[in-house]
Design a protein around this motif. Structure first.
Motif, PDB file in Angstrom:
ATOM      1  N   ALA A 173       0.856  -1.189   0.000  1.00  0.00           N
ATOM      2  CA  ALA A 173       0.000   0.000   0.000  1.00  0.00           C
ATOM      3  C   ALA A 173       0.889   1.234   0.000  1.00  0.00           C
ATOM      4  O   ALA A 173       1.895   1.276   0.726  1.00  0.00           O
ATOM      5  CB  ALA A 173      -0.927   0.014   1.210  1.00  0.00           C
ATOM      6  N   ILE A 174       0.512   2.238  -0.822  1.00  0.00           N
ATOM      7  CA  ILE A 174       1.292   3.483  -0.884  1.00  0.00           C
ATOM      8  C   ILE A 174       0.327   4.673  -0.895  1.00  0.00           C
ATOM      9  O   ILE A 174      -0.188   5.057  -1.947  1.00  0.00           O
ATOM     10  CB  ILE A 174       2.204   3.535  -2.128  1.00  0.00           C
ATOM     11  CG1 ILE A 174       3.103   2.295  -2.195  1.00  0.00           C
ATOM     12  CG2 ILE A 174       3.042   4.809  -2.108  1.00  0.00           C
ATOM     13  CD1 ILE A 174       4.006   2.256  -3.424  1.00  0.00           C
ATOM     14  N   PRO A 175       0.049   5.263   0.278  1.00  0.00           N
ATOM     15  CA  PRO A 175      -0.718   6.511   0.304  1.00  0.00           C
ATOM     16  C   PRO A 175       0.185   7.695  -0.029  1.00  0.00           C
ATOM     17  O   PRO A 175       1.250   7.870   0.578  1.00  0.00           O
ATOM     18  CB  PRO A 175      -1.220   6.579   1.753  1.00  0.00           C
ATOM     19  CG  PRO A 175      -0.252   5.761   2.546  1.00  0.00           C
ATOM     20  CD  PRO A 175       0.304   4.712   1.619  1.00  0.00           C
ATOM     21  N   LEU A 176      -0.231   8.488  -1.010  1.00  0.00           N
ATOM     22  CA  LEU A 176       0.535   9.648  -1.472  1.00  0.00           C
ATOM     23  C   LEU A 176      -0.112  10.919  -0.929  1.00  0.00           C
ATOM     24  O   LEU A 176      -1.243  11.233  -1.285  1.00  0.00           O
ATOM     25  CB  LEU A 176       0.575   9.686  -3.000  1.00  0.00           C
ATOM     26  CG  LEU A 176       1.157   8.454  -3.704  1.00  0.00           C
ATOM     27  CD1 LEU A 176       0.871   8.501  -5.202  1.00  0.00           C
ATOM     28  CD2 LEU A 176       2.654   8.354  -3.447  1.00  0.00           C
ATOM     29  N   THR A 177       0.580  11.643  -0.072  1.00  0.00           N
ATOM     30  CA  THR A 177       0.034  12.806   0.643  1.00  0.00           C
ATOM     31  C   THR A 177      -1.406  12.507   1.080  1.00  0.00           C
ATOM     32  O   THR A 177      -2.333  13.245   0.777  1.00  0.00           O
ATOM     33  CB  THR A 177       0.132  14.114  -0.170  1.00  0.00           C
ATOM     34  OG1 THR A 177      -0.567  14.001  -1.413  1.00  0.00           O
ATOM     35  CG2 THR A 177       1.580  14.459  -0.457  1.00  0.00           C
ATOM     36  N   GLY A 178      -1.543  11.396   1.801  1.00  0.00           N
ATOM     37  CA  GLY A 178      -2.855  10.888   2.164  1.00  0.00           C
ATOM     38  C   GLY A 178      -3.607  11.759   3.167  1.00  0.00           C
ATOM     39  O   GLY A 178      -3.016  12.447   4.001  1.00  0.00           O
ATOM     40  N   TRP A 179      -4.925  11.712   3.059  1.00  0.00           N
ATOM     41  CA  TRP A 179      -5.828  12.433   3.973  1.00  0.00           C
ATOM     42  C   TRP A 179      -6.816  11.444   4.554  1.00  0.00           C
ATOM     43  O   TRP A 179      -7.423  10.647   3.824  1.00  0.00           O
ATOM     44  CB  TRP A 179      -6.573  13.525   3.203  1.00  0.00           C
ATOM     45  CG  TRP A 179      -7.380  14.470   4.058  1.00  0.00           C
ATOM     46  CD1 TRP A 179      -7.006  15.709   4.474  1.00  0.00           C
ATOM     47  CD2 TRP A 179      -8.702  14.258   4.585  1.00  0.00           C
ATOM     48  NE1 TRP A 179      -8.007  16.292   5.231  1.00  0.00           N
ATOM     49  CE2 TRP A 179      -9.058  15.413   5.315  1.00  0.00           C
ATOM     50  CE3 TRP A 179      -9.615  13.200   4.515  1.00  0.00           C
ATOM     51  CZ2 TRP A 179     -10.302  15.538   5.967  1.00  0.00           C
ATOM     52  CZ3 TRP A 179     -10.839  13.318   5.175  1.00  0.00           C
ATOM     53  CH2 TRP A 179     -11.170  14.485   5.879  1.00  0.00           C
ATOM     54  N   ASN A 180      -6.980  11.489   5.880  1.00  0.00           N
ATOM     55  CA  ASN A 180      -7.983  10.648   6.532  1.00  0.00           C
ATOM     56  C   ASN A 180      -8.208  11.185   7.936  1.00  0.00           C
ATOM     57  O   ASN A 180      -7.262  11.615   8.592  1.00  0.00           O
ATOM     58  CB  ASN A 180      -7.507   9.186   6.596  1.00  0.00           C
ATOM     59  CG  ASN A 180      -8.657   8.207   6.787  1.00  0.00           C
ATOM     60  OD1 ASN A 180      -9.489   8.372   7.674  1.00  0.00           O
ATOM     61  ND2 ASN A 180      -8.694   7.183   5.948  1.00  0.00           N
ATOM     62  N   THR A 181      -9.461  11.154   8.389  1.00  0.00           N
ATOM     63  CA  THR A 181      -9.745  11.581   9.759  1.00  0.00           C
ATOM     64  C   THR A 181      -9.280  10.539  10.769  1.00  0.00           C
ATOM     65  O   THR A 181      -9.050  10.861  11.940  1.00  0.00           O
ATOM     66  CB  THR A 181     -11.248  11.843   9.962  1.00  0.00           C
ATOM     67  OG1 THR A 181     -11.979  10.659   9.604  1.00  0.00           O
ATOM     68  CG2 THR A 181     -11.710  13.006   9.094  1.00  0.00           C
ATOM     69  N   ASP A 182      -9.148   9.295  10.335  1.00  0.00           N
ATOM     70  CA  ASP A 182      -8.599   8.231  11.180  1.00  0.00           C
ATOM     71  C   ASP A 182      -7.078   8.323  11.108  1.00  0.00           C
ATOM     72  O   ASP A 182      -6.487   8.214  10.032  1.00  0.00           O
ATOM     73  CB  ASP A 182      -9.090   6.872  10.684  1.00  0.00           C
ATOM     74  CG  ASP A 182      -8.672   5.725  11.590  1.00  0.00           C
ATOM     75  OD1 ASP A 182      -7.824   5.933  12.491  1.00  0.00           O
ATOM     76  OD2 ASP A 182      -9.175   4.598  11.403  1.00  0.00           O
ATOM     77  N   LYS A 183      -6.441   8.521  12.237  1.00  0.00           N
ATOM     78  CA  LYS A 183      -4.985   8.710  12.260  1.00  0.00           C
ATOM     79  C   LYS A 183      -4.219   7.459  12.677  1.00  0.00           C
ATOM     80  O   LYS A 183      -2.985   7.440  12.597  1.00  0.00           O
ATOM     81  CB  LYS A 183      -4.614   9.841  13.227  1.00  0.00           C
ATOM     82  CG  LYS A 183      -5.398  11.120  13.042  1.00  0.00           C
ATOM     83  CD  LYS A 183      -5.260  11.697  11.638  1.00  0.00           C
ATOM     84  CE  LYS A 183      -6.045  13.004  11.528  1.00  0.00           C
ATOM     85  NZ  LYS A 183      -6.037  13.541  10.151  1.00  0.00           N
ATOM     86  N   THR A 184      -4.922   6.413  13.133  1.00  0.00           N
ATOM     87  CA  THR A 184      -4.223   5.246  13.674  1.00  0.00           C
ATOM     88  C   THR A 184      -4.578   3.989  12.894  1.00  0.00           C
ATOM     89  O   THR A 184      -5.753   3.698  12.660  1.00  0.00           O
ATOM     90  CB  THR A 184      -4.560   5.042  15.159  1.00  0.00           C
ATOM     91  OG1 THR A 184      -5.973   4.889  15.321  1.00  0.00           O
ATOM     92  CG2 THR A 184      -4.085   6.240  15.964  1.00  0.00           C
TER      93      THR A 184
END
Length: 285
Positions: A173-184
């Motif tokens: 998996a590769i998130p690129l400048t990822g955004w998510n309200t879940d931080k963990t």
């Protein structure tokens, strides 16, 4: 002299046998031995073809474009689905299609059901796209369905974390400048390369990419690449640093190709394009 000749013959046989032994150890190696130049190049060793997938013919996501190595002589390939970010279409991440496919992957850049879909929805759509790719697409015979990965930009990056959490069998998996309200993300079992940007004001690394990375299990193969002099939108255009480390990560974990370990371990040093790099080397074989 006869003894020396015999030693030379044995040495020659030993040298010839080594690549064959390595190939037998890893049947998923694709392409020639990599070099820094080869993974930084705009195109890899494979010629690439592409096919459009209409949203009308699929369910669970919005269609997209499949990029794949034209030749079938090397057997099947691993596959990667890539999601765009908030309000964006597949065109925003299209450069990754031919760039990654030319290195020996089937790559599916997707459109989402809505440009406003949140990360959890984008994660489900990435998995739906992989299922379509391996079960129904015209290139399914070129894909090894046990060797799959996900990538995404911004909310698509957050979606790639959601997909990995939902499907532990994913290989990368590769998130690129990822955004998510879940931080963990302690549940993730998929080797994950988190890519952030030092100048990101949309998903600042301090509140997104860094906590994403730090929350991943310490036993997981993981890395954090922070791009230098970059913004949230840097992944939307061709970028050698993103390509270099994405290719290395996908090769290392989707193909189990340890020839690429050299680009990940020892950890890359800060440079004109790298603000910071963290990881837990060496990676497990």
């Amino acid at each position: 002299m006869a003894g020396l000749a015999a030693l030379l013959v044995v040495g020659g046989l030993s040298t010839v046998a080594t690549p064959a032994a390595q190939a037998a150890d890893n049947p998923y190696e694709r392409g020639p031995a990599p070099t820094t130049a080869s993974i930084e190049a705009p195109t890899g060793p494979y010629a690439v073809s592409q096919t459009a997938v209409s949203s009308l013919g699929v369910t669970g996501f919005g269609g997209g474009t499949v990029y794949y190595p034209t030749s079938t002589s090397d057997g099947t390939f691993g596959a990667v689905a890539v999601s765009p970010g908030f309000t964006a279409s597949q065109s925003s991440i299209a450069w990754l299609g031919p760039r990654l496919a030319s290195q020996g992957f089937v790559v599916f850049t997707i459109d989402t059901l809505s440009r406003y879909d949140q990360p959890d929805s984008r994660g489900r759509q990435l998995l739906a796209a992989l299922d379509y790719l391996t079960e129904r697409s015209t290139v399914r015979g070129r894909i090894d369905s046990s060797r799959l990965g996900v990538m995404g930009h911004s909310m698509g990056g957050g979606g790639s974390l959601e997909a990995a959490k939902s499907r532990p069998s994913l290989q990368a998996a590769i998130p690129l400048t990822g955004w998510n309200t879940d931080k963990t993300w302690p549940e993730i079992q998929t080797p994950t390369l988190v890519v952030g940007a030092d100048g990101d004001t949309v998903a600042p690394v301090a509140s997104h990419s860094e906590p994403f990375y730090e929350s991943l299990a310490s036993s997981l193969d993981k890395a954090y690449l922070e791009l230098n002099n970059a913004t949230h939108y840097t992944p939307n255009s061709s970028n050698t640093t993103i390509a270099k480390y994405s290719i290395s990560w996908l090769k290392r974990f989707i193909d189990n190709d340890t020839r690429y370990e050299q680009f990940l371990c020892p950890l890359p040093r800060p440079s004109l394009t790298i603000e910071e790099y963290r990881g837990n080397c060496p990676h497990a074989s």
